[in-house]
Every structure is written in structure tokens, then in C-alpha cells.
Write a protein that holds these residues in place. Structure first.
Motif, PDB file in Angstrom:
ATOM      1  N   ILE A  26      16.120  15.555   6.527  1.00 21.74           N
ATOM      2  CA  ILE A  26      17.431  15.694   7.174  1.00 21.74           C
ATOM      3  C   ILE A  26      18.380  14.589   6.713  1.00 21.74           C
ATOM      4  N   ILE A  27      17.872  13.377   6.578  1.00 18.90           N
ATOM      5  CA  ILE A  27      18.711  12.283   6.074  1.00 18.90           C
ATOM      6  C   ILE A  27      19.194  12.609   4.660  1.00 18.90           C
ATOM      7  N   ASP A  28      18.301  13.132   3.832  1.00 17.39           N
ATOM      8  CA  ASP A  28      18.688  13.518   2.467  1.00 17.39           C
ATOM      9  C   ASP A  28      19.772  14.596   2.490  1.00 17.39           C
ATOM     10  N   GLN A  29      19.624  15.569   3.360  1.00 15.12           N
ATOM     11  CA  GLN A  29      20.625  16.631   3.465  1.00 15.12           C
ATOM     12  C   GLN A  29      21.956  16.083   3.976  1.00 15.12           C
ATOM     13  N   LEU A  30      21.875  15.235   4.986  1.00 12.66           N
ATOM     14  CA  LEU A  30      23.097  14.664   5.562  1.00 12.66           C
ATOM     15  C   LEU A  30      23.823  13.747   4.587  1.00 12.66           C
ATOM     16  N   THR A  31      23.079  13.113   3.699  1.00 10.75           N
ATOM     17  CA  THR A  31      23.699  12.241   2.701  1.00 10.75           C
ATOM     18  C   THR A  31      24.717  13.018   1.882  1.00 10.75           C
ATOM     19  N   GLU A  32      24.438  14.298   1.644  1.00  9.21           N
ATOM     20  CA  GLU A  32      25.355  15.132   0.872  1.00  9.21           C
ATOM     21  C   GLU A  32      26.441  15.766   1.723  1.00  9.21           C
ATOM     22  N   THR A  33      26.122  16.103   2.964  1.00  8.70           N
ATOM     23  CA  THR A  33      27.072  16.851   3.784  1.00  8.70           C
ATOM     24  C   THR A  33      27.826  15.995   4.794  1.00  8.70           C
ATOM     25  N   ASN A  34      27.187  14.949   5.311  1.00 11.02           N
ATOM     26  CA  ASN A  34      27.805  14.098   6.333  1.00 11.02           C
ATOM     27  C   ASN A  34      27.260  12.674   6.182  1.00 11.02           C
ATOM     28  N   PRO A  35      27.775  11.937   5.215  1.00 14.16           N
ATOM     29  CA  PRO A  35      27.229  10.610   4.908  1.00 14.16           C
ATOM     30  C   PRO A  35      27.205   9.649   6.102  1.00 14.16           C
ATOM     31  N   ALA A  36      28.209   9.708   6.943  1.00 13.98           N
ATOM     32  CA  ALA A  36      28.248   8.802   8.111  1.00 13.98           C
ATOM     33  C   ALA A  36      27.073   9.091   9.050  1.00 13.98           C
ATOM     34  N   GLU A  37      26.802  10.362   9.264  1.00 12.17           N
ATOM     35  CA  GLU A  37      25.677  10.759  10.120  1.00 12.17           C
ATOM     36  C   GLU A  37      24.346  10.355   9.487  1.00 12.17           C
TER      37      GLU A  37
END
Length: 135
Positions: A26-37
Motif C-alpha cells: 500500500i505504501i508503494d501504491q500510495l507513493t505513486e498516487t498520494n505521496p503525502a499519505e
């Protein structure tokens, strides 16, 4: 310890590990879609919090930002479990057999080296001892 207790403890370790892998994904996915999250979740998850997956999820639920992430973690963890657990028994069994075979081979090599070294040392000691005729 009984096999059932060992299986229960092993299942707990696998469950904690799947929670860790779900968070990592999830962190890897969020890095691309929502870096702050992604940054927030990475920082929140640091410091060994993921050692116990269930406690981690309980604590994350109490965070304002964490409620939506918990649902995502649960879904990803469930999906990972479905994908991984099908192969796990055979993979673990094969891996243990191969590792045991390698360990036994190395142990046998060491034992035979030790035996031949000991025999060489005995031969050298016998050669250096005076014979009965020289006494």
C-alpha cells in the motif's frame, strides 16, 4: 510443544507477515498516487509497530487518517493470503528438505575432514615417538 500449538504460533507469524507485506504494498501504491499519505503511513508504521499485525491495525484505527487505510490493509492482506497460502505448505516443506540436505552434507564434510585430520595427527605423533628399540 504440541503440533497444534506450533501450527497456531506459525499461523500468527504468517498473519503478521502478511499484514507487513500489505502495508508495504500500500505504501508503494500510495507513493505513486498520494505521496503525502505514503509518507504518513511509512512514518506511522516505523519503529517496530508492525511486529504484531493485529495490534498495529487496532492502533491505526484510532488514528483519524487511519480508518480508510485499515480497510485497504484488510482487503490487501486478505488477497495476499488467498494468493500465498495455496503454495505455502509445499514450498515450506520443499525448502526445509533442501536446507536440511545441505546442512547434513556440510556437517558430514566437516566430520570427515575432522576424522581425516585427526588420523593425520595420530600418524604424525606415531612417527615422532621413539620406537621400543630406541628406548
Amino acid at each position: 510443544m504440541q503440533p497444534k500449538d506450533i501450527a497456531k504460533n506459525t499461523a500468527k507469524v504468517v498473519q503478521d507477515y502478511l499484514t507487513y507485506q500489505a502495508v508495504k504494498l500500500i505504501i508503494d501504491q500510495l507513493t505513486e498516487t498520494n505521496p503525502a499519505e505514503a509518507i504518513w503511513l511509512r512514518q506511522y508504521s516505523s519503529g517496530g509497530k508492525l511486529q504484531n499485525g493485529e495490534n498495529y491495525i487496532d492502533e491505526l484505527m484510532s488514528e483519524l487518517r487511519g480508518k480508510q487505510l485499515v480497510m485497504r490493509i484488510l482487503a490487501v492482506r486478505d488477497d495476499l493470503a488467498k494468493q500465498v497460502l495455496e503454495y505455502l505448505p509445499e514450498m515450506v516443506g520443499t525448502s526445509i528438505k533442501q536446507a536440511n540436505l545441505e546442512h547434513r552434507r556440510r556437517l558430514l564434510e566437516r566430520l570427515t575432514q575432522s576424522s581425516s585430520e585427526a588420523n593425520n595427527l595420530d600418524t604424525e605423533l606415531d612417527a615422532n615417538e621413539p620406537s621400543d628399540e630406541n628406548k
